[in-house]
Scaffold this motif. Sequence first.
Motif, mmCIF file in Angstrom:
data_model
loop_
_atom_site.group_PDB
_atom_site.id
_atom_site.type_symbol
_atom_site.label_atom_id
_atom_site.label_comp_id
_atom_site.label_asym_id
_atom_site.label_seq_id
_atom_site.Cartn_x
_atom_site.Cartn_y
_atom_site.Cartn_z
ATOM 1 N N VAL A 36 7.970 15.347 -0.393
ATOM 2 C CA VAL A 36 7.885 14.616 -1.655
ATOM 3 C C VAL A 36 6.591 14.996 -2.378
ATOM 4 O O VAL A 36 5.497 14.827 -1.835
ATOM 5 C CB VAL A 36 7.916 13.091 -1.411
ATOM 6 N N THR A 37 6.712 15.477 -3.586
ATOM 7 C CA THR A 37 5.547 15.830 -4.402
ATOM 8 C C THR A 37 5.332 14.774 -5.479
ATOM 9 O O THR A 37 6.238 14.505 -6.279
ATOM 10 C CB THR A 37 5.736 17.205 -5.068
ATOM 11 N N VAL A 38 4.177 14.180 -5.508
ATOM 12 C CA VAL A 38 3.848 13.173 -6.520
ATOM 13 C C VAL A 38 3.540 13.867 -7.837
ATOM 14 O O VAL A 38 2.717 14.794 -7.893
ATOM 15 C CB VAL A 38 2.656 12.314 -6.068
ATOM 16 N N THR A 39 4.203 13.431 -8.894
ATOM 17 C CA THR A 39 3.989 14.017 -10.222
ATOM 18 C C THR A 39 3.203 13.105 -11.150
ATOM 19 O O THR A 39 2.595 13.572 -12.114
ATOM 20 C CB THR A 39 5.340 14.365 -10.878
ATOM 21 N N ARG A 45 5.690 8.318 -9.403
ATOM 22 C CA ARG A 45 6.913 9.109 -9.553
ATOM 23 C C ARG A 45 6.768 10.441 -8.830
ATOM 24 O O ARG A 45 5.666 10.983 -8.724
ATOM 25 C CB ARG A 45 7.226 9.329 -11.033
ATOM 26 N N THR A 46 7.897 10.949 -8.354
ATOM 27 C CA THR A 46 7.884 12.187 -7.572
ATOM 28 C C THR A 46 8.728 13.255 -8.256
ATOM 29 O O THR A 46 9.511 12.967 -9.172
ATOM 30 C CB THR A 46 8.436 11.947 -6.158
ATOM 31 N N GLY A 47 8.572 14.485 -7.783
ATOM 32 C CA GLY A 47 9.289 15.617 -8.366
ATOM 33 C C GLY A 47 10.792 15.477 -8.282
ATOM 34 O O GLY A 47 11.521 16.061 -9.092
ATOM 35 N N GLY A 48 11.272 14.720 -7.316
ATOM 36 C CA GLY A 48 12.709 14.524 -7.177
ATOM 37 C C GLY A 48 13.262 13.435 -8.068
ATOM 38 O O GLY A 48 14.464 13.128 -8.021
ATOM 39 N N GLY A 49 12.407 12.819 -8.881
ATOM 40 C CA GLY A 49 12.860 11.792 -9.801
ATOM 41 C C GLY A 49 12.778 10.380 -9.249
ATOM 42 O O GLY A 49 13.124 9.421 -9.947
ATOM 43 N N ALA A 102 3.900 15.791 0.857
ATOM 44 C CA ALA A 102 4.529 16.968 0.250
ATOM 45 C C ALA A 102 5.123 17.912 1.290
ATOM 46 O O ALA A 102 6.131 18.571 1.036
ATOM 47 C CB ALA A 102 3.517 17.713 -0.612
ATOM 48 N N GLY A 103 4.495 17.991 2.463
ATOM 49 C CA GLY A 103 5.009 18.878 3.498
ATOM 50 C C GLY A 103 6.183 18.273 4.242
ATOM 51 O O GLY A 103 6.556 17.117 4.022
ATOM 52 N N THR A 104 6.733 19.055 5.145
ATOM 53 C CA THR A 104 7.846 18.553 5.956
ATOM 54 C C THR A 104 7.365 18.006 7.293
ATOM 55 O O THR A 104 8.179 17.635 8.138
ATOM 56 C CB THR A 104 8.881 19.661 6.197
ATOM 57 N N GLY A 105 6.065 17.962 7.479
ATOM 58 C CA GLY A 105 5.505 17.423 8.705
ATOM 59 C C GLY A 105 4.121 16.860 8.460
ATOM 60 O O GLY A 105 3.558 17.000 7.359
ATOM 61 N N VAL A 106 3.544 16.225 9.475
ATOM 62 C CA VAL A 106 2.227 15.609 9.347
ATOM 63 C C VAL A 106 1.126 16.609 9.688
ATOM 64 O O VAL A 106 1.372 17.657 10.265
ATOM 65 C CB VAL A 106 2.114 14.370 10.259
ATOM 66 N N GLY A 107 -0.112 16.256 9.314
ATOM 67 C CA GLY A 107 -1.255 17.085 9.658
ATOM 68 C C GLY A 107 -2.095 17.510 8.485
ATOM 69 O O GLY A 107 -3.232 17.947 8.660
ATOM 70 N N GLY A 108 -1.542 17.429 7.268
ATOM 71 C CA GLY A 108 -2.339 17.794 6.101
ATOM 72 C C GLY A 108 -2.799 19.238 6.159
ATOM 73 O O GLY A 108 -1.986 20.166 6.243
ATOM 74 N N THR A 109 -4.104 19.424 6.112
ATOM 75 C CA THR A 109 -4.685 20.769 6.206
ATOM 76 C C THR A 109 -4.125 21.528 7.388
ATOM 77 O O THR A 109 -3.868 22.739 7.306
ATOM 78 C CB THR A 109 -6.222 20.674 6.321
ATOM 79 N N VAL A 151 0.839 -1.197 0.000
ATOM 80 C CA VAL A 151 0.000 0.000 0.000
ATOM 81 C C VAL A 151 0.875 1.248 0.000
ATOM 82 O O VAL A 151 1.721 1.415 0.890
ATOM 83 C CB VAL A 151 -0.928 0.031 1.235
ATOM 84 N N LEU A 152 0.683 2.114 -0.970
ATOM 85 C CA LEU A 152 1.347 3.408 -0.992
ATOM 86 C C LEU A 152 0.293 4.481 -0.767
ATOM 87 O O LEU A 152 -0.672 4.577 -1.529
ATOM 88 C CB LEU A 152 2.076 3.649 -2.307
ATOM 89 N N VAL A 153 0.462 5.252 0.297
ATOM 90 C CA VAL A 153 -0.494 6.296 0.674
ATOM 91 C C VAL A 153 0.084 7.649 0.290
ATOM 92 O O VAL A 153 1.256 7.926 0.564
ATOM 93 C CB VAL A 153 -0.791 6.265 2.187
ATOM 94 N N ILE A 154 -0.718 8.480 -0.343
ATOM 95 C CA ILE A 154 -0.291 9.835 -0.702
ATOM 96 C C ILE A 154 -0.989 10.807 0.248
ATOM 97 O O ILE A 154 -2.208 10.943 0.237
ATOM 98 C CB ILE A 154 -0.647 10.171 -2.155
ATOM 99 N N GLY A 155 -0.211 11.438 1.115
ATOM 100 C CA GLY A 155 -0.755 12.403 2.055
ATOM 101 C C GLY A 155 -0.711 11.918 3.481
ATOM 102 O O GLY A 155 -1.148 10.797 3.780
#
Length: 540
Positions: free
Chosen positions: A112-115, A129-133, A42-49, A14-18
Amino acid sequence: MSGSAKATGALVDVLVIGAGVTGIQQLYRAREEGFSVKVLEAGTGVGGTWYWNRYPEARFDSESYTYGFLFSKELWEEWEWSELFAGQPEIERYFNFVVDKFDLRRDIEFGVTVTSASFDEPTGTWTVRTGGGAEHRARYVVAATGVLSVPYYPAVEGRENFRGEQYHTGRWPKTPVDFTGKRVALIGTGSSGVQIVPAIADDVASLTVLQRTPDWCTPLNNGPISPQEQAELKAEFETIRETLNTSPSGFLHELPSRFSTEDSKEQRLAFFEKMWNSPGFSKLTTNYIDFTTNPEVNKEFCEFVADKIRGLVTDPATAEKLIPKNHLYAGRRPPFVTGYYEAYNKPTVQHVSLEQTPIVRVTETGIELTDGLREFDIIIWATGYDFGTGALNRLGVRGRDGLALEASWADGPSTYLGIVTAGFPNFFFPGGPHGALGNNPRYASDQVDCVIDVLEHAREYDYDVIEVDPAAEKDWTDTVNGSGSLFLESSYFFGSNIPGKAVKQLLNPTGRPNLQRLIAEQAEQKYSAFILSKVEEAAA
């Protein structure tokens, strides 16, 4: 596979985004059931919104203890919310406490930003795939990207030319913004904008609030949770959990018990006063039984609120501009406030109606309206989000035969139970469109559990590929779009705030009981609405 998967490129279950409230719970549940799991955030920490929204006075308008997780009694007993409606710093601390208590951080990759996310039919797996390749492979992808993830900036000419500071409430910097002695423009008075106004009114040289559409704002009525209340919350965990897990709204509020017609005009006004002094969403969930179906009682409540506004705002002309004229209560998402109306009595705060004087352009020094240029040091964009589908449509999701999710949803989202969509096997999105109509984490929790149950069922019978029957999807989507809505189509709950976006239902007007009933039926029927197959069969 089981345990923790670390290596980039290694196949995980399972891969979770967010890593917001839904993603954290999905991670916890997946790991508890023995699936290997990885989270990309994508952020540097947890919590989303609650990681991104750190503007002054950002806080819950759902009661704190009804928003958090219910999967652990020990967690419930160890964590104490200090306020009925906690502020952003405390909320962020809570999510960090949770991921550290259950050692979840080791499975989360930050920044990590998913592209793109592409389904490979021969193997029945996803490549993300992510923005960092980097490239990640997974049997299942769960996009826990939330409904309030993509900030919306209106297409205002010259926005990039402004030489001062600009901020969006949904992407607020970690470093505190200094408003001292600054000329500030705030554009938008939804749930975020109305929290900021009183928070900075005493610091600024001037605050100009630019409002397009006023909403029916009522008091949040926040306060500290007393030691006695803390003890009661801890002692009643099982009862509270049962209530929250079955509540139609996802709140602890008592259900309405009377029709408006049972009371006289004087009794209704007394009841409205009680509602005015009640906490948060209880003004909607515990009002008269016919409050949302009888326009006359709703109109009467609006007249009551309008009189309150006139009593709180000294200047009659300003008060009238703050009173909605084109919708009744909850025709749009109702904001809850503390000191908002009173802030307009301060000499530093000015209200401007964009209906009367629209924005022409942003200049290097300020904002030009139809009545002239106003100069500012800071512009705050409290202009909302691409609600519901915004984040999902930007992930670059490609299903069978390269089908693009954003193309599939060009005319509005098509889902089953707000969890899956046809043409995208092994892809799930709890907490997304067609899911909630109340306290979002409670609905999303139902969906997270459903996702895990489906995955366990597939594992038990050795299936590799899970996809929804298009007929089941059509039935659910038609039901959602055909159900009457509490909210107007001009609300962002229909996507109408985004130019060019299809105006379609993004909530679940059928309600939580119906969602839970269908989830339970699917479990009993061994997921008859899903097509389960082995890789070879699915590819064929």
